[in-house]
Design a protein around this motif. Structure first.
Motif, short mmCIF file in Angstrom:
data_model
loop_
_atom_site.label_atom_id
_atom_site.label_comp_id
_atom_site.label_asym_id
_atom_site.label_seq_id
_atom_site.Cartn_x
_atom_site.Cartn_y
_atom_site.Cartn_z
N ASP A 1 -120.09 -12.15 -61.19
CA ASP A 1 -119.27 -12.61 -60.08
C ASP A 1 -118.52 -11.51 -59.37
O ASP A 1 -117.68 -11.80 -58.51
CB ASP A 1 -118.27 -13.67 -60.57
N GLU A 2 -118.79 -10.25 -59.72
CA GLU A 2 -118.05 -9.18 -59.07
C GLU A 2 -118.84 -7.88 -59.09
O GLU A 2 -119.76 -7.69 -59.90
CB GLU A 2 -116.69 -8.97 -59.74
N LEU A 3 -118.45 -6.99 -58.20
CA LEU A 3 -118.94 -5.61 -58.19
C LEU A 3 -117.77 -4.73 -58.60
O LEU A 3 -116.65 -4.90 -58.12
CB LEU A 3 -119.42 -5.23 -56.79
N ARG A 4 -118.04 -3.78 -59.50
CA ARG A 4 -116.96 -2.96 -60.06
C ARG A 4 -117.23 -1.48 -59.80
O ARG A 4 -118.32 -0.98 -60.07
CB ARG A 4 -116.81 -3.23 -61.55
N PHE A 5 -116.21 -0.79 -59.28
CA PHE A 5 -116.27 0.65 -59.04
C PHE A 5 -115.23 1.32 -59.94
O PHE A 5 -114.04 1.02 -59.83
CB PHE A 5 -115.96 0.97 -57.58
N THR A 6 -115.67 2.21 -60.81
CA THR A 6 -114.76 2.97 -61.68
C THR A 6 -114.77 4.42 -61.23
O THR A 6 -115.84 5.05 -61.18
CB THR A 6 -115.19 2.87 -63.15
N ILE A 7 -113.61 4.94 -60.89
CA ILE A 7 -113.49 6.29 -60.32
C ILE A 7 -112.61 7.13 -61.23
O ILE A 7 -111.48 6.73 -61.54
CB ILE A 7 -112.86 6.22 -58.91
N ARG A 8 -113.11 8.27 -61.66
CA ARG A 8 -112.35 9.16 -62.56
C ARG A 8 -112.29 10.56 -61.97
O ARG A 8 -113.32 11.13 -61.60
CB ARG A 8 -113.01 9.23 -63.94
N ASP A 9 -111.08 11.10 -61.88
CA ASP A 9 -110.94 12.49 -61.46
C ASP A 9 -110.47 13.33 -62.63
O ASP A 9 -110.22 12.81 -63.73
CB ASP A 9 -109.99 12.61 -60.26
N ARG A 10 -110.33 14.62 -62.42
CA ARG A 10 -109.96 15.54 -63.50
C ARG A 10 -108.55 16.09 -63.31
O ARG A 10 -108.22 17.18 -63.77
CB ARG A 10 -110.98 16.67 -63.58
N GLY A 11 -107.72 15.33 -62.62
CA GLY A 11 -106.35 15.73 -62.41
C GLY A 11 -105.43 15.26 -63.52
O GLY A 11 -105.87 14.64 -64.50
N ASN A 12 -104.15 15.52 -63.34
CA ASN A 12 -103.14 15.14 -64.33
C ASN A 12 -102.55 13.76 -64.07
O ASN A 12 -101.64 13.32 -64.78
CB ASN A 12 -102.01 16.17 -64.35
N GLY A 13 -103.06 13.06 -63.05
CA GLY A 13 -102.56 11.75 -62.73
C GLY A 13 -101.38 11.80 -61.77
O GLY A 13 -100.97 12.87 -61.31
N PHE A 14 -100.82 10.64 -61.47
CA PHE A 14 -99.68 10.55 -60.56
C PHE A 14 -98.95 9.25 -60.85
O PHE A 14 -99.43 8.39 -61.62
CB PHE A 14 -100.16 10.59 -59.10
N GLU A 15 -97.79 9.09 -60.26
CA GLU A 15 -97.01 7.87 -60.49
C GLU A 15 -97.57 6.75 -59.61
O GLU A 15 -96.99 6.36 -58.60
CB GLU A 15 -95.54 8.13 -60.15
N TRP A 16 -98.69 6.20 -60.04
CA TRP A 16 -99.43 5.27 -59.22
C TRP A 16 -98.67 3.97 -58.93
O TRP A 16 -98.91 3.33 -57.91
CB TRP A 16 -100.78 4.95 -59.84
N THR A 17 -97.75 3.60 -59.82
CA THR A 17 -97.01 2.35 -59.60
C THR A 17 -96.18 2.41 -58.31
O THR A 17 -95.85 1.37 -57.74
CB THR A 17 -96.08 2.06 -60.79
N ARG A 18 -95.84 3.61 -57.84
CA ARG A 18 -95.03 3.76 -56.62
C ARG A 18 -95.80 3.41 -55.36
O ARG A 18 -95.20 3.19 -54.31
CB ARG A 18 -94.51 5.19 -56.50
N TYR A 19 -97.12 3.37 -55.45
CA TYR A 19 -97.94 3.26 -54.24
C TYR A 19 -98.68 1.94 -54.13
O TYR A 19 -99.47 1.75 -53.21
CB TYR A 19 -98.93 4.43 -54.19
N LEU A 20 -98.40 1.01 -55.05
CA LEU A 20 -99.07 -0.29 -54.99
C LEU A 20 -98.41 -1.22 -53.97
O LEU A 20 -99.04 -2.16 -53.48
CB LEU A 20 -99.05 -0.95 -56.37
N GLU A 21 -97.15 -0.98 -53.66
CA GLU A 21 -96.43 -1.75 -52.65
C GLU A 21 -95.68 -0.78 -51.74
O GLU A 21 -95.42 0.36 -52.12
CB GLU A 21 -95.44 -2.72 -53.30
N ILE A 22 -95.31 -1.24 -50.56
CA ILE A 22 -94.61 -0.38 -49.61
C ILE A 22 -93.22 -0.05 -50.13
O ILE A 22 -92.50 -0.91 -50.62
CB ILE A 22 -94.53 -1.04 -48.21
N ASP A 23 -92.85 1.19 -50.03
CA ASP A 23 -91.53 1.66 -50.41
C ASP A 23 -90.76 1.96 -49.12
O ASP A 23 -91.22 2.76 -48.30
CB ASP A 23 -91.65 2.94 -51.26
N PRO A 24 -89.60 1.32 -48.91
CA PRO A 24 -88.85 1.57 -47.66
C PRO A 24 -88.56 3.03 -47.42
O PRO A 24 -88.47 3.47 -46.26
CB PRO A 24 -87.55 0.78 -47.90
#
Length: 302
Positions: A237-260
């Motif tokens: 029932d779905e198509l799945r894309f898994t993307i992996r980079d070789r970085g150290n990551g980032f604070e991804w929770t900050r970018y899921l919603e708009i920050d004033p």
């Protein structure tokens, strides 16, 4: 870009229309005007491919800017059309409301000419890039519709865009998927493998040096072997894309919603757009160097 981009200005104030016309026409933009939201919607609806972006006043008679913005963003034809809000009175709540409703940017009156032109140029460039991605999808072969699994790797921004155009053809709404998929793949190169931070990019964009810095970092010895890995999988029932980079990551929770605090920045909306326009779900794992994005298949549940 400016010589070819057409802007619809929806503004009831005659003086503001004249000022915007003077600034944008001098910079090479082609301008159409509407005096209220109802008239603006009629112009968009009659010719949905005519405009590259919309400059929209918030306070107008008959149909105000928020009502028109919501109508635009509820129509599939205009999901990626940049809408720049403009208003003399801007509270924190109004900014958040506008951005969440789909505004590309918020300009405050009186206009700063340099900021106005910078934002409009950026929006026009983004619109042109999105159109090109969609053209690639239309030209592409539907090969991935025959695949259940596939693995890819890439290194550069241009390879990211090309791969996104190919992968999107597997999806029921390829032209919507390609926008968010491109954002995720480009992020994996610039922020992941190359370590360009959000603040770095803000400065680079302001100086017109983003692409030059990407090219420079790609050629650094420590980055030459880094590649982004992408897995494609078709489930019931779905198509799945898994993307992996070789970085150290980032604070991804900050970018899921708009920050004033970022509402007036020229970038940083890609993940939000991907969530709301392109994918059914987006999940970051661990530090953020892996993301899984899903699209409901044509026969899947809504």
């Amino acid at each position: 870009m400016a010589e070819q981009a057409r802007v619809l200005i929806v503004e009831d104030n005659e003086a503001d229309r004249a000022l915007l016309d003077a600034h944008l026409s001098e910079d090479g933009f082609r301008i159409d005007f509407s005096v209220d939201g109802l008239d603006g919607w009629a112009m968009l609806d009659a010719n949905p491919d005519r405009y590259d972006l919309v400059l929209l006043d918030r306070t107008m008679p008959r149909m105000d800017g928020m009502a028109l913005l919501r109508r635009i963003k509820s129509d599939h034809r205009f999901l990626i059309l940049p809408v720049i809000f403009q208003s003399a009175l801007v509270s924190r709540e109004e900014v958040i409301e506008g951005i969440r409703a789909g505004a590309y940017y918020y300009l405050t009156k009186p206009y700063d000419a340099e900021m106005l032109l910078s934002v409009v140029r950026t929006a026009a460039t983004d619109r042109a890039a999105a159109r090109e991605l969609q053209h690639r999808v239309k030209r592409g072969m539907q090969v991935l519709q025959l695949l259940d699994e596939a693995h890819f790797s890439f290194r550069t921004i241009e390879e990211a865009r090309g791969l996104a155009a190919v992968l999107a053809t597997a999806c029921p709404d390829a032209e919507a998927t390609v926008i968010g998929l491109t954002e995720l793949l480009v992020n994996a190169v610039e922020h992941g493998n190359l370590g360009i931070t959000y603040d770095d990019k803000s400065v680079l964009l302001a100086n017109g040096a983003w692409m030059q810095e990407v090219s420079r970092r790609l050629e650094l010895p420590e980055n030459r072997a880094k590649r982004v890995q992408v897995e494609f999988c078709r489930a019931d029932d779905e198509l799945r894309f898994t993307i992996r980079d070789r970085g150290n990551g980032f604070e991804w929770t900050r970018y899921l919603e708009i920050d004033p605090r970022r509402a007036f920045d020229r970038h940083g909306r890609g993940i939000i757009m991907a969530r709301h326009v392109s994918f059914s779900t987006i999940e970051y794992h661990g530090t953020g160097s892996e993301v899984v994005a899903t699209v409901r298949s044509a026969g899947g549940a809504a």
